[in-house]
Design a protein around this motif. Sequence first.
Motif, short mmCIF file in Angstrom:
data_model
loop_
_atom_site.label_atom_id
_atom_site.label_comp_id
_atom_site.label_asym_id
_atom_site.label_seq_id
_atom_site.Cartn_x
_atom_site.Cartn_y
_atom_site.Cartn_z
N ARG B 57 0.78 -1.10 0.04
CA ARG B 57 -0.15 0.28 -0.14
C ARG B 57 0.73 1.32 0.04
O ARG B 57 0.25 2.47 -0.11
N ALA B 58 2.05 1.16 -0.05
CA ALA B 58 2.97 2.35 0.16
C ALA B 58 2.92 3.38 -0.93
O ALA B 58 2.54 2.97 -2.26
N ARG B 59 2.73 4.59 -0.60
CA ARG B 59 2.64 5.45 -1.70
C ARG B 59 3.89 6.02 -2.09
O ARG B 59 4.54 6.67 -1.61
N ARG B 77 -8.69 19.43 -9.34
CA ARG B 77 -9.45 20.06 -8.52
C ARG B 77 -9.09 19.90 -7.07
O ARG B 77 -8.98 20.79 -6.38
N GLU B 78 -8.93 18.68 -6.71
CA GLU B 78 -8.90 18.11 -5.18
C GLU B 78 -7.43 18.47 -4.82
O GLU B 78 -7.14 18.25 -3.74
N CYS B 79 -6.46 18.28 -5.58
CA CYS B 79 -5.08 18.39 -5.44
C CYS B 79 -4.65 19.34 -4.32
O CYS B 79 -4.91 20.65 -4.80
N PRO B 80 -4.17 19.33 -3.27
CA PRO B 80 -3.99 20.38 -2.19
C PRO B 80 -3.01 21.37 -2.82
O PRO B 80 -2.82 22.61 -2.73
N MET B 119 2.60 16.32 -2.54
CA MET B 119 2.87 15.71 -1.23
C MET B 119 2.39 14.46 -0.88
O MET B 119 2.22 14.16 0.58
N CYS B 121 -0.46 12.73 -0.79
CA CYS B 121 -1.50 12.60 0.21
C CYS B 121 -2.46 11.60 -0.11
O CYS B 121 -3.25 10.84 0.42
N GLY B 122 -2.68 11.26 -1.62
CA GLY B 122 -3.34 10.23 -2.09
C GLY B 122 -4.64 10.80 -2.24
O GLY B 122 -5.53 9.93 -2.67
N ILE B 123 -5.06 11.94 -2.48
CA ILE B 123 -6.53 12.42 -2.48
C ILE B 123 -6.87 12.25 -4.00
O ILE B 123 -8.07 11.90 -4.23
N GLU B 126 -7.87 8.84 -4.36
CA GLU B 126 -9.11 8.60 -3.80
C GLU B 126 -10.47 9.06 -4.41
O GLU B 126 -11.59 8.52 -4.30
N VAL B 127 -10.29 10.19 -5.03
CA VAL B 127 -11.61 10.86 -5.68
C VAL B 127 -11.75 10.35 -7.12
O VAL B 127 -12.76 10.64 -7.58
N CYS B 128 -10.52 9.68 -7.63
CA CYS B 128 -11.18 9.34 -8.93
C CYS B 128 -12.33 8.35 -9.13
O CYS B 128 -12.26 7.34 -8.44
N PRO B 129 -13.24 8.98 -10.04
CA PRO B 129 -14.48 7.98 -9.75
C PRO B 129 -14.40 6.86 -10.91
O PRO B 129 -15.19 5.97 -11.13
#
Lengths: 390, 182
Positions: B57-59, B77-80, B119, B121-123, B126-129
């Motif tokens: 699971r390592a990023r 859009r969600e990328c910090p 960074m 974070c993996g957002i 996670e958001v990719c539908p």
Amino acid sequence: MTAITDRQKLQYIAAQAADARVNVELEAEGMTLNIGPQHPATHGTLRIVARLDGEQVIAAEPIPGYMHRGYEKLTEVRTYAQVTALVNRIDWLGSFANEVPFILAAEQLMGVEAPPRAQWIRTLLFEMARISNLILFLGDMAVQLGAVTPAFFAFRDREYVLDQIERVTGGRFHPNFDRIGGLKDDLPQGWLADTKATMDKVRAFCDEIENLLMGAEIFQARTRGVGVIPPDVAQQYGLSGANARASGIDWDLRRDQPNGMVYPELDWKVWTHPDGDSFARFWVRLQETREAANIVEQCCDGVPGGPIMAKVPRIIKVPAGEAYVSTENPLGEMGYYVVSKGDLTPFRVKIRSASFNNVSIAPWILRGVYVPDIITILASLYFILGDIDR
Amino acid sequence: MPKPPFPKPKVPGVLKGMGITLRTAKETVFPNGPIPQPSKGAVTVQYPHDADLPADRARGVISLKEDNCTACMLCARECPDWCIYIEGHKTLAPPRREGGKPRKVNALDRFDIDFSLCMYCGICVEVCPFEALFWSPEYEYSELKIADLLHDKSRLGQWFETVPDFEPLESGSEVKVKKVPR
């Protein structure tokens, strides 16, 4: 009798003048010693300006802010999911513990509660973050006293804990695993059994440190009776966590305010020490590491089945309101005061981090100590600069 | 403040500590017998010759399955820190069935991730539908120039081959294990 030559006269006057100069220097108000901003004892960039009289400190002042990253302001332009990734970086040694109070505050505002399985795993990872944080303290305290071996042992054994955290969260230091309403993912197969084996290693490390360091005469001479904080002073300065418990204050938020965690269902003990000196702070943290290993083992046995995520909307908008939630983090009480106006982002977040209050006692406690003891006392107070400056 | 009584140990504590240090050194350098084998008893590995693989699971690096991406811009859009750059255009694809109308699809012109800004974070994953982004535990992509850390869509597609299958979960879990679309 020979006559005194002019040369001898001049030499005499010069010697007198030199003596006078030395006397003036010795009788002077003192000297200013600047410790930091880059010092191994400061875990980052904390500057301490100490006014000395000989070897003794007359006044000392910590100057934080060299690592200020403006997290409170940054949270106002980040969505709730992005804030979780951000607050990982506050106390970087126990990162998962930083996410939990923020998520609990947001959950309180939204009126969601995480399912039991998520609560148990959250408690489990919270304690593993505590272990990974405290193991490093146990090794690092020895480094400040000049013993290098315990640091290598600490880094070796901390890696076992970090490996377990990485297996489930994907990150050694920055898990970013907690979500509003639950957790990001479930545990991989065989993880609980491996974690229990890791806890045996942690306990063996605690025994090793106890034999290696706590019995050593040099360690006791440097820490016993040094930097004593009486309980009333500890309360006045707002000390929390192991620093307060080492002064005999029986106060632990895990037991007293277990909001959203499963601590009441577990069998564990809050360790206190009556002395309040550097040795007591070390001892309390050593016992806490063992206790955390016990809690993790109990959590491994008790994790119930079920979902790990409550029903929350995909785009999270937290309803208007404000909430303050604090938890017992590895360094002490950490709380988030979240104000929401119903937007995608928080309107205002105030972070109450433990290290800022813990280090604020430095001017009081450093007055009158000797210069080598500054390092011991600061190391035993155990602050992390990311936690002070945010 | 009176100090609590502390019994005097039989062996001086300093000697005891040094004994532990020596024992650990012996176990590390001489794991079996008198022949020194420093690499056998050590917990570390000699990195370039012998690599320690991170967890599944390592990023490590983000990989892209280009066929699944519809250029919906959610990840960007969600990328910090806004390190994902996407450009696309609308185009017509051949119909799924014989005699059908051609479909309107979004073609991907550019999909870049700047790993010097990322960074981890993996957002985005996670958001990719549409299951187009995946984490890979690979970590060996350091570059001499910082501009080379901008991975374009072909490079991100190469990482997709290193994505491991999702692990089975611990008992009691009700989460369905997804499959990596290969």
